[in-house]
Design a protein around this motif. Structure first.
Motif, mmCIF file in Angstrom:
data_model
loop_
_atom_site.group_PDB
_atom_site.id
_atom_site.type_symbol
_atom_site.label_atom_id
_atom_site.label_comp_id
_atom_site.label_asym_id
_atom_site.label_seq_id
_atom_site.Cartn_x
_atom_site.Cartn_y
_atom_site.Cartn_z
ATOM 1 N N LEU A 196 68.811 19.725 27.147
ATOM 2 C CA LEU A 196 69.493 19.349 28.380
ATOM 3 C C LEU A 196 71.008 19.433 28.202
ATOM 4 O O LEU A 196 71.720 19.928 29.081
ATOM 5 C CB LEU A 196 69.082 17.940 28.810
ATOM 6 N N VAL A 197 71.495 18.978 27.066
ATOM 7 C CA VAL A 197 72.929 19.038 26.793
ATOM 8 C C VAL A 197 73.398 20.480 26.763
ATOM 9 O O VAL A 197 74.455 20.832 27.302
ATOM 10 C CB VAL A 197 73.249 18.323 25.447
ATOM 11 N N VAL A 198 72.599 21.359 26.163
ATOM 12 C CA VAL A 198 72.974 22.768 26.104
ATOM 13 C C VAL A 198 72.955 23.397 27.484
ATOM 14 O O VAL A 198 73.806 24.228 27.816
ATOM 15 C CB VAL A 198 72.055 23.513 25.109
ATOM 16 N N GLU A 199 72.007 23.001 28.313
ATOM 17 C CA GLU A 199 71.979 23.515 29.693
ATOM 18 C C GLU A 199 73.228 23.089 30.470
ATOM 19 O O GLU A 199 73.786 23.869 31.246
ATOM 20 C CB GLU A 199 70.711 23.067 30.420
ATOM 21 N N LEU A 220 69.139 16.419 14.198
ATOM 22 C CA LEU A 220 68.764 15.103 14.737
ATOM 23 C C LEU A 220 67.335 14.734 14.373
ATOM 24 O O LEU A 220 67.060 13.579 14.006
ATOM 25 C CB LEU A 220 68.959 15.087 16.253
ATOM 26 N N ALA A 221 66.418 15.679 14.468
ATOM 27 C CA ALA A 221 65.029 15.381 14.109
ATOM 28 C C ALA A 221 64.907 15.085 12.615
ATOM 29 O O ALA A 221 64.158 14.183 12.208
ATOM 30 C CB ALA A 221 64.124 16.545 14.493
ATOM 31 N N GLY A 222 65.670 15.801 11.791
ATOM 32 C CA GLY A 222 65.640 15.531 10.353
ATOM 33 C C GLY A 222 66.172 14.151 10.011
ATOM 34 O O GLY A 222 65.567 13.419 9.218
ATOM 35 N N LEU A 223 67.299 13.786 10.628
ATOM 36 C CA LEU A 223 67.847 12.447 10.381
ATOM 37 C C LEU A 223 66.917 11.354 10.899
ATOM 38 O O LEU A 223 66.757 10.308 10.264
ATOM 39 C CB LEU A 223 69.228 12.315 11.021
ATOM 40 N N ALA A 224 66.311 11.608 12.049
ATOM 41 C CA ALA A 224 65.379 10.614 12.589
ATOM 42 C C ALA A 224 64.183 10.438 11.664
ATOM 43 O O ALA A 224 63.700 9.309 11.467
ATOM 44 C CB ALA A 224 64.921 11.050 13.984
ATOM 45 N N THR A 225 63.725 11.514 11.077
ATOM 46 C CA THR A 225 62.609 11.419 10.136
ATOM 47 C C THR A 225 63.010 10.643 8.892
ATOM 48 O O THR A 225 62.223 9.852 8.362
ATOM 49 C CB THR A 225 62.120 12.835 9.768
ATOM 50 N N ALA A 269 65.536 5.666 14.297
ATOM 51 C CA ALA A 269 64.682 6.852 14.314
ATOM 52 C C ALA A 269 64.288 7.210 15.744
ATOM 53 O O ALA A 269 64.296 8.384 16.135
ATOM 54 C CB ALA A 269 63.442 6.625 13.456
ATOM 55 N N GLY A 270 63.954 6.203 16.534
ATOM 56 C CA GLY A 270 63.597 6.454 17.937
ATOM 57 C C GLY A 270 64.752 7.052 18.713
ATOM 58 O O GLY A 270 64.573 8.002 19.486
ATOM 59 N N ILE A 271 65.938 6.520 18.491
ATOM 60 C CA ILE A 271 67.125 7.059 19.164
ATOM 61 C C ILE A 271 67.363 8.502 18.732
ATOM 62 O O ILE A 271 67.692 9.371 19.544
ATOM 63 C CB ILE A 271 68.354 6.169 18.885
ATOM 64 N N GLY A 272 67.174 8.789 17.448
ATOM 65 C CA GLY A 272 67.359 10.152 16.946
ATOM 66 C C GLY A 272 66.380 11.126 17.566
ATOM 67 O O GLY A 272 66.750 12.245 17.949
ATOM 68 N N TYR A 273 65.111 10.711 17.698
ATOM 69 C CA TYR A 273 64.120 11.590 18.319
ATOM 70 C C TYR A 273 64.414 11.809 19.797
ATOM 71 O O TYR A 273 64.243 12.910 20.322
ATOM 72 C CB TYR A 273 62.705 11.040 18.128
ATOM 73 N N VAL A 274 64.875 10.761 20.482
ATOM 74 C CA VAL A 274 65.223 10.911 21.901
ATOM 75 C C VAL A 274 66.405 11.880 22.054
ATOM 76 O O VAL A 274 66.394 12.754 22.927
ATOM 77 C CB VAL A 274 65.541 9.539 22.538
ATOM 78 N N LEU A 275 67.414 11.732 21.208
ATOM 79 C CA LEU A 275 68.559 12.643 21.280
ATOM 80 C C LEU A 275 68.155 14.080 20.951
ATOM 81 O O LEU A 275 68.658 15.029 21.556
ATOM 82 C CB LEU A 275 69.670 12.171 20.346
ATOM 83 N N ALA A 276 67.238 14.237 20.002
ATOM 84 C CA ALA A 276 66.762 15.588 19.675
ATOM 85 C C ALA A 276 66.018 16.188 20.860
ATOM 86 O O ALA A 276 66.124 17.387 21.124
ATOM 87 C CB ALA A 276 65.865 15.547 18.442
#
Length: 120
Positions: free
Chosen positions: A109-112, A62-67, A97-104
């Motif tokens: 939290l999703v894993v928890e 996600l961080a890579g795609l956002a970048t 990009a902002g949405i991608g960084y937020v999801l990253a």
């Protein structure tokens, strides 16, 4: 004066048949021993480790795609000049990009939540 040429399809067929024969001969003469050993494909020791690996991969992708979207938006913004269509596309890329960084950032939290569901 007309030159006579040999028909190519016949030579192509011969080459194809020769190649097929060589492949079959190689497969038949190769010595491959089949082993009945047990191979363990899992490298993780626990479910928690698997979920942590998923989190790390998810955050990285996600961080890579956002970048990438941030870079595309910046390039469109700079090279768009005064074109309103390009400026709008740049804004959309910045939003993505902002949405991608937020999801990253939310991936842990999703894993928890998954850990709570699985009971790890």
């Amino acid at each position: 004066m007309r030159l006579t040429r040999t028909p190519r399809p016949r030579y192509r067929r011969r080459r194809t048949l020769l190649l097929a024969e060589l492949v079959v001969l190689t497969l038949l003469t190769s010595r491959v021993n089949a082993h009945a050993d047990t191979v363990v494909l899992a490298l993780a020791a626990s479910v928690e480790e698997v979920l942590n690996n998923i989190r790390n991969w998810l955050m990285g992708i996600l961080a890579g795609l956002a970048t990438v979207f941030l870079t595309i938006g910046g390039v469109r913004r700079v090279f768009g000049g005064g074109d309103p269509g390009e400026q709008e596309k740049a804004k959309e890329a910045f939003k993505a990009a902002g949405i991608g960084y937020v999801l990253a950032a939310l991936a842990p939290l999703v894993v928890e939540v998954l850990k709570g569901i699985v009971g790890a």
